[in-house]
Design an enzyme around this catalytic site. Structure first.
Site, PDB file in Angstrom:
ATOM      1  N   LYS A 109      19.430  58.859 101.678  1.00  0.00           N
ATOM      2  CA  LYS A 109      20.431  59.028 100.618  1.00  0.00           C
ATOM      3  C   LYS A 109      21.784  58.752 101.226  1.00  0.00           C
ATOM      4  CE  LYS A 109      20.307  60.292  96.254  1.00  0.00           C
ATOM      5  NZ  LYS A 109      19.191  60.187  95.293  1.00  0.00           N
TER       6      LYS A 109
HETATM    7  P1  NAD Z   1      25.282  59.448  86.166  1.00  0.00           P
HETATM    8  O1  NAD Z   1      26.501  59.448  86.996  1.00  0.00           O
HETATM    9  O2  NAD Z   1      24.877  58.212  85.460  1.00  0.00           O
HETATM   10  O3  NAD Z   1      25.383  60.618  85.068  1.00  0.00           O
HETATM   11  C1  NAD Z   1      25.619  61.954  85.402  1.00  0.00           C
HETATM   12  C2  NAD Z   1      25.895  62.712  84.112  1.00  0.00           C
HETATM   13  O4  NAD Z   1      25.989  64.100  84.400  1.00  0.00           O
HETATM   14  C3  NAD Z   1      27.212  62.323  83.455  1.00  0.00           C
HETATM   15  O5  NAD Z   1      27.054  62.348  82.056  1.00  0.00           O
HETATM   16  C4  NAD Z   1      28.162  63.435  83.908  1.00  0.00           C
HETATM   17  O6  NAD Z   1      29.269  63.615  83.015  1.00  0.00           O
HETATM   18  C5  NAD Z   1      27.220  64.607  83.885  1.00  0.00           C
HETATM   19  N1  NAD Z   1      27.639  65.742  84.703  1.00  0.00           N
HETATM   20  C6  NAD Z   1      28.207  65.742  85.931  1.00  0.00           C
HETATM   21  N2  NAD Z   1      28.436  66.990  86.341  1.00  0.00           N
HETATM   22  C7  NAD Z   1      28.001  67.805  85.344  1.00  0.00           C
HETATM   23  C8  NAD Z   1      27.946  69.208  85.165  1.00  0.00           C
HETATM   24  N3  NAD Z   1      28.404  70.027  86.106  1.00  0.00           N
HETATM   25  N4  NAD Z   1      27.411  69.688  84.019  1.00  0.00           N
HETATM   26  C9  NAD Z   1      26.936  68.853  83.072  1.00  0.00           C
HETATM   27  N5  NAD Z   1      26.959  67.520  83.175  1.00  0.00           N
HETATM   28  C10 NAD Z   1      27.486  67.010  84.300  1.00  0.00           C
HETATM   29  O7  NAD Z   1      24.113  59.981  87.123  1.00  0.00           O
HETATM   30  P2  NAD Z   1      22.554  59.732  86.990  1.00  0.00           P
HETATM   31  O8  NAD Z   1      22.221  58.509  87.745  1.00  0.00           O
HETATM   32  O9  NAD Z   1      22.155  59.889  85.573  1.00  0.00           O
HETATM   33  O10 NAD Z   1      22.007  60.961  87.857  1.00  0.00           O
HETATM   34  C11 NAD Z   1      21.843  62.269  87.303  1.00  0.00           C
HETATM   35  C12 NAD Z   1      20.872  63.047  88.160  1.00  0.00           C
HETATM   36  O11 NAD Z   1      19.631  62.356  88.204  1.00  0.00           O
HETATM   37  C13 NAD Z   1      21.291  63.250  89.614  1.00  0.00           C
HETATM   38  O12 NAD Z   1      20.799  64.498  90.060  1.00  0.00           O
HETATM   39  C14 NAD Z   1      20.556  62.137  90.331  1.00  0.00           C
HETATM   40  O13 NAD Z   1      20.346  62.418  91.699  1.00  0.00           O
HETATM   41  C15 NAD Z   1      19.258  62.134  89.559  1.00  0.00           C
HETATM   42  N6  NAD Z   1      18.495  60.886  89.660  1.00  0.00           N
HETATM   43  C16 NAD Z   1      19.039  59.695  89.299  1.00  0.00           C
HETATM   44  C17 NAD Z   1      18.268  58.538  89.389  1.00  0.00           C
HETATM   45  C18 NAD Z   1      18.781  57.201  88.936  1.00  0.00           C
HETATM   46  O14 NAD Z   1      17.986  56.248  88.910  1.00  0.00           O
HETATM   47  N7  NAD Z   1      20.021  57.049  88.542  1.00  0.00           N
HETATM   48  C19 NAD Z   1      16.955  58.607  89.887  1.00  0.00           C
HETATM   49  C20 NAD Z   1      16.419  59.852  90.236  1.00  0.00           C
HETATM   50  C21 NAD Z   1      17.215  60.989  90.116  1.00  0.00           C
END
Ligand code: NAD
Length: 419
Positions: A109
């Site tokens: 990561k």
């Molecule tokens: P992103 O940046 O696209 O979206 C994150 C969202 O969460 C946004 O809407 C943001 O406003 C919101 N957010 C941030 N802090 C917050 C809080 N304290 N309370 C409520 N909402 C909040 O990110 P993403 O890629 O969707 O990732 C989200 C989660 O999923 C992370 O934990 C990431 O590690 C995990 N994840 C992502 C992927 C991927 O392919 N993008 C894959 C596996 C896991």
């Protein structure tokens, strides 16, 4: 991550989860000692020319936890809370996730401590390119392949790919996944994580005898994972009654219009000012009565302090590490069915793997093929986890970790210790 440098609340949590599974698997303490900490961690300074002429020095990280099963793989996160401990925990979870779903990849990561919402496009590009140059010597198509995570997207991946390629003197699309289709990305990657969440929710509902048509869902976080999960859930007849992002939440027990929420989010880069439903806080949102709760934002959202009030039947962890071990115990007691993060959100890395394979072969698949293979892998993994949980009488998280950790441990034993 017993060493102080790697410690944070998140890494303590990842290690605690590992220790529980390692004890259940009776893993040799010598081996457990190696798996508890990452193989390598790199901290870099990322000097960036800001629009006002100042040079701001950001701090960036790349942590490589374990590559016994194959090249390191893991996202790049841009968020103010990024630190060595958090990145180390996320890298460890990537190792177990890749192993659980049977990918020939290890766990890594990276990230930069910054608020991407405060940066202009120019600043974001300069920071990303300098970060790529700083980690250039530890990444590579056969070494370590980054991908998007919170705060990064296909544009950021395109800049990473371009910077790496400029240094090599030729195009190297396979250095990164989650990039635009126009430069070697795969069809279906953008939606893969959210879509995967829904594939496993469907399996969980079958197992629990829950009818999804007319069931209710709440989604925390409306980014890449949350917005797609929300959209895909409504497509199979689930009613979205609550949603939130970092600006707060919205509730409407009659259902929120997902397509319109997506329009607002795409236009304003947040849900702020959204005219649908009533406003609630993120804390209140998590406690809404619903059938399916999808935390898809940050780690440690469900803790010992709110676990007793979580009112869902299925908790599908779109985010990494949204539930602490203390909360796990409370939810287990209360009979809430958890689809753990390393299973629920594995769709992202599975389709990233497909993208890497397609780039290496220079042969591209249709979106249907991508989605079909994604579903096959996730359904198989879901059933393996369910069977293991029954066989050992453990919850789904422990079962998933046991499968993921055991495969890595076996491979480590075959390879032995180079001394
Ligand atoms: P992103 O940046 O696209 O979206 C994150 C969202 O969460 C946004 O809407 C943001 O406003 C919101 N957010 C941030 N802090 C917050 C809080 N304290 N309370 C409520 N909402 C909040 O990110 P993403 O890629 O969707 O990732 C989200 C989660 O999923 C992370 O934990 C990431 O590690 C995990 N994840 C992502 C992927 C991927 O392919 N993008 C894959 C596996 C896991």
């Amino acid at each position: 991550m017993a060493n102080e440098e790697w410690r944070s609340a998140t890494s303590d949590m990842a290690v605690q989860q590992f220790d529980i599974a390692a004890e259940k698997l009776a893993i040799d303490p010598n081996l457990a000692g190696r798996l508890r900490r990452p193989d390598r961690a790199l901290i870099v300074s990322v000097p960036t020319r800001m629009d006002d002429g100042r040079v701001h020095v950001f701090t960036g990280y790349r942590v490589q936890h374990n590559d016994v099963l194959g090249p390191f793989k893991g996202g790049i996160r841009y968020h103010p809370a990024v630190n060595l401990g958090e990145v180390s925990a996320l890298a460890m979870w990537m190792t177990w996730k890749c192993s659980l779903v049977g990918l020939p990849l290890g766990g890594a990561k990276g990230g930069i401590s910054c608020d991407p919402a405060e940066l202009s496009r120019n600043e974001l590009q300069s920071m990303t390119r300098r970060f790529t140059a700083e980690i250039l010597n530890v990444i590579g198509p056969e070494v370590d392949v980054p991908a998007p995570d919170m705060g990064t997207n296909e544009q950021v991946m395109a800049w990473i790919m371009d910077t790496y390629s400029q240094h090599k003197g030729h195009a190297v699309p396979e250095i990164v996944t989650g990039k635009p289709v126009a430069i070697g990305g795969t069809l279906g990657r953008r939606d893969a994580t959210g879509r995967g969440v829904v594939y496993v929710v469907v399996e969980a509902a079958k197992h629990l005898g829950i009818e999804l048509n007319g069931a209710t869902a709440v989604v925390q976080g409306f980014g890449n994972v949350g917005s797609v999960a929300a959209r895909e859930l409504t497509e199979i007849g689930v009613k979205l009654i609550g949603v939130s992002d970092r600006t707060g939440g919205f509730v409407d027990v009659n259902g929120l219009p997902v397509a319109k929420l997506l329009e607002v989010a795409n236009k304003n880069h947040s849900l702020a000012g959204c005219p649908y439903g009533d406003r609630i806080t993120n804390e209140e949102l998590l406690e809404l009565q619903c059938d399916i709760l999808v935390p898809a934002a940050m780690e440690m959202q469900i803790t010992e302090f709110n676990a007793a009030r979580i009112a869902c039947r299925i908790l599908a962890e779109g985010a990494n590490g949204p539930t602490t071990p203390e909360a796990d115990a409370i939810l287990r007691e209360r009979g809430i069915f958890i689809i753990p993060d390393i299973l629920a959100n594995a769709g992202g890395v599975i389709v990233s793997y497909f993208e890497w394979v397609q780039d290496l072969q220079n042969f591209f698949w249709s979106e249907d093929e991508v989605n079909k293979k994604l579903r096959e892998i996730l359904v198989k993994a879901f059933n393996e986890v369910l069977n293991t949980s029954r066989k050992h009488d453990v919850d789904m998280r422990l079962a998933a970790l046991m499968i993921g950790i055991e495969r890595v441990a076996k491979a480590m034993l075959w390879r032995g210790l180079y001394a």
